[in-house]
Write an enzyme that holds these catalytic residues in place. Sequence first.
Site, PDB file in Angstrom:
ATOM      1  N   LYS A  78      -8.272  14.218  -3.411  1.00  0.00           N
ATOM      2  CA  LYS A  78      -8.676  13.594  -2.146  1.00  0.00           C
ATOM      3  C   LYS A  78      -8.577  14.565  -0.981  1.00  0.00           C
ATOM      4  CE  LYS A  78      -6.589  10.040   0.281  1.00  0.00           C
ATOM      5  NZ  LYS A  78      -6.221   8.631   0.231  1.00  0.00           N
ATOM      6  N   ASP A  91       0.807  -1.222   0.000  1.00  0.00           N
ATOM      7  CA  ASP A  91       0.000   0.000   0.000  1.00  0.00           C
ATOM      8  C   ASP A  91       0.847   1.282   0.000  1.00  0.00           C
ATOM      9  OD1 ASP A  91      -2.384   1.350  -0.094  1.00  0.00           O
ATOM     10  OD2 ASP A  91      -2.969   0.981   1.985  1.00  0.00           O
TER      11      ASP A  91
HETATM   12  P1  NAI Z   1      -7.772   3.247 -10.266  1.00  0.00           P
HETATM   13  O1  NAI Z   1      -9.032   2.567  -9.878  1.00  0.00           O
HETATM   14  O2  NAI Z   1      -7.835   4.499 -11.043  1.00  0.00           O
HETATM   15  O3  NAI Z   1      -6.850   2.238 -11.093  1.00  0.00           O
HETATM   16  C1  NAI Z   1      -6.843   0.865 -10.893  1.00  0.00           C
HETATM   17  C2  NAI Z   1      -6.791   0.165 -12.247  1.00  0.00           C
HETATM   18  O4  NAI Z   1      -6.650  -1.219 -12.031  1.00  0.00           O
HETATM   19  C3  NAI Z   1      -8.048   0.336 -13.083  1.00  0.00           C
HETATM   20  O5  NAI Z   1      -7.713   0.832 -14.356  1.00  0.00           O
HETATM   21  C4  NAI Z   1      -8.624  -1.067 -13.169  1.00  0.00           C
HETATM   22  O6  NAI Z   1      -9.262  -1.303 -14.405  1.00  0.00           O
HETATM   23  C5  NAI Z   1      -7.398  -1.906 -13.003  1.00  0.00           C
HETATM   24  N1  NAI Z   1      -7.569  -3.272 -12.498  1.00  0.00           N
HETATM   25  C6  NAI Z   1      -8.399  -3.757 -11.547  1.00  0.00           C
HETATM   26  N2  NAI Z   1      -8.201  -5.075 -11.358  1.00  0.00           N
HETATM   27  C7  NAI Z   1      -7.210  -5.445 -12.212  1.00  0.00           C
HETATM   28  C8  NAI Z   1      -6.551  -6.649 -12.464  1.00  0.00           C
HETATM   29  N3  NAI Z   1      -6.901  -7.787 -11.851  1.00  0.00           N
HETATM   30  N4  NAI Z   1      -5.569  -6.656 -13.391  1.00  0.00           N
HETATM   31  C9  NAI Z   1      -5.210  -5.525 -14.045  1.00  0.00           C
HETATM   32  N5  NAI Z   1      -5.815  -4.353 -13.835  1.00  0.00           N
HETATM   33  C10 NAI Z   1      -6.800  -4.301 -12.925  1.00  0.00           C
HETATM   34  O7  NAI Z   1      -6.989   3.445  -8.899  1.00  0.00           O
HETATM   35  P2  NAI Z   1      -5.686   4.342  -8.581  1.00  0.00           P
HETATM   36  O8  NAI Z   1      -6.126   5.638  -8.033  1.00  0.00           O
HETATM   37  O9  NAI Z   1      -4.776   4.322  -9.739  1.00  0.00           O
HETATM   38  O10 NAI Z   1      -5.069   3.514  -7.386  1.00  0.00           O
HETATM   39  C11 NAI Z   1      -4.538   2.227  -7.627  1.00  0.00           C
HETATM   40  C12 NAI Z   1      -4.328   1.454  -6.334  1.00  0.00           C
HETATM   41  O11 NAI Z   1      -3.345   2.106  -5.571  1.00  0.00           O
HETATM   42  C13 NAI Z   1      -5.571   1.334  -5.462  1.00  0.00           C
HETATM   43  O12 NAI Z   1      -5.655   0.053  -4.912  1.00  0.00           O
HETATM   44  C14 NAI Z   1      -5.310   2.326  -4.377  1.00  0.00           C
HETATM   45  O13 NAI Z   1      -5.952   1.975  -3.158  1.00  0.00           O
HETATM   46  C15 NAI Z   1      -3.807   2.218  -4.248  1.00  0.00           C
HETATM   47  N6  NAI Z   1      -3.254   3.389  -3.601  1.00  0.00           N
HETATM   48  C16 NAI Z   1      -3.335   4.630  -4.190  1.00  0.00           C
HETATM   49  C17 NAI Z   1      -2.836   5.738  -3.548  1.00  0.00           C
HETATM   50  C18 NAI Z   1      -2.880   7.095  -4.146  1.00  0.00           C
HETATM   51  O14 NAI Z   1      -2.456   8.045  -3.515  1.00  0.00           O
HETATM   52  N7  NAI Z   1      -3.335   7.254  -5.352  1.00  0.00           N
HETATM   53  C19 NAI Z   1      -2.219   5.623  -2.218  1.00  0.00           C
HETATM   54  C20 NAI Z   1      -2.216   4.293  -1.700  1.00  0.00           C
HETATM   55  C21 NAI Z   1      -2.688   3.234  -2.395  1.00  0.00           C
END
Ligand code: NAI
Length: 519
Positions: free
Chosen positions: A403, A313
Amino acid sequence: TTTSPASNGNLFVVSSPNVVYTDSEILSKYTYRTTSVTQNGAGKYVATPKETVYDFKVDRKIPKVGMMLVGWGGNNGTTVTAGIIANRRGLVWETREGPRAANYYGSVIMGSTMKLGTDPQTMKEVNIPFHDVLPMVHPNDLVIGGWDISGMNLANAMDRAAVLEPTLKAQVKKEMAQMVPLPSIYYPDFIAANQEDRADNLIPGSKASTAHVEKIRQDIRDFKAQNNLDKVIVQWTANTERYADIIPNVNDTAENLLKAIEQGHEEVSPSTVFAVACILEKTPFINGSPQNTFVPGAVELAEQHGAFIGGDDFKSGQTKMKSALVDFLISAGIKLTSIASYNHLGNNDGKNLSSQRQFRSKEISKSNVVDDMVEANSVLYKKGEHPDHTVVIKYMPAVGDNKRALDEYYAEIFLGGHQTISLFNVCEDSLLASPLIIDLVLVTEMMTRIGWRQSSQAEYRGFHSVLSILSYMLKAPLTPPGTPVVNALAKQRGALTNIFRACVGLEPESDMTLEHKLF
Ligand code: NAI
């Protein structure tokens, strides 16, 4: 072609009989000094200084590296990709506040410095970019690829993410339109049901299988071959999954986990399948989301294969503040009694986290981050005593990627008084996470080129499979089984800094500055 402006580790030399530079390596002899503490019969602590001599070896050749992201088409994936392209091309774009140029702000490796030492003449500190301490890869040189269950090209996905300025997007659009994520594995039970409508780019099969592991391994090999890469680092920045149950005979040992994948057991998550594929491919795998990808069987498998893993994370906003502020309060002797943390966000991550089981993964990851600091202070806290701590996350589409994190820290001060600190932190989540994605890749890559041995040993070996050196960038740091977790931000940075220093035979950064105090 290398476009890096940096000095690739040639900014300084260490002048010491313990450090030798060859064309291909930096070799250092390093005395690690610690204090061993025991209790004698009378219950008194006995502190004994201890010295261990290590040899470190750093491979100076900077490799050509690929970064493959799982969830490439998401907010983080598109933002980090656009950011690297913008830096590589030195882009400048108009905003309503005037022109803005590409930079790597928020990356500890690219944006911060380290004190090398003191100039005896001026008595001033000499600081150098962190990136120049060891011969590190430059992010501009990373070749980017990856997978997503959404088949949208990266230009359209960047629009969907709604993070970057239109004037910046216009300049990277053409290049990003050529980038299309590889199909991925989708086991619907692990992420929120509300994600189903974007799942249009799938490898057939809705539960774990050996075929899935093999397909991912082949994807990594193909990417490496197509781009002439020396190595690949894979990072999970896909949706937060629910926790996987730890079940005896299923995911408790390496052997059982491989068997469970072969038999298509429903409790093996997509992120664990990616981890297993990477481990078997000896490709470092980092988990940027909170779920328990690294079930005990996955950790054991990594140890067996000497493959690097890291997680969990990304620590970008609220938790980073928390691990600095709580460290400060408790180290100042102030008794923190409660932390209330509220978040609302409107991006796809927030949408996924609006589902209870995925929120629960995040809640766990965000909750344990003060434990080590509380436990270390037996003056303020009795054994087992903890500040109250609560974490709330709400989905609020209107605020998008901007956020909001609201925190109240409530503490007891001198003679029963109280101190209340209220924080309101607003920023684009993906602009905080993207530099961490880069740091995680750069540090992990560096660790693949560092060897160590005790002076009596003939062979050099690598660090432990579980890269706890990445803790600074992660909310719930994974550490080698049985070793303590460090959450305090300053300690995490100290570990990163001083391990890098040791590799070039320099003493740990010390703030004693006796040279300025003893005349
Ligand atoms: P997002 O939802 O925009 O991107 C996630 C992507 O993963 C989506 O495009 C989705 O289609 C894809 N996806 C889902 N399951 C998949 C799989 N099995 N295989 C391949 N692709 C898959 O989310 P975001 O904002 O990019 O965040 C990504 C992750 O990072 C989340 O889990 C979030 O909790 C974590 N995170 C983000 C932080 C931040 O500051 N942005 C901080 C801490 C953690």
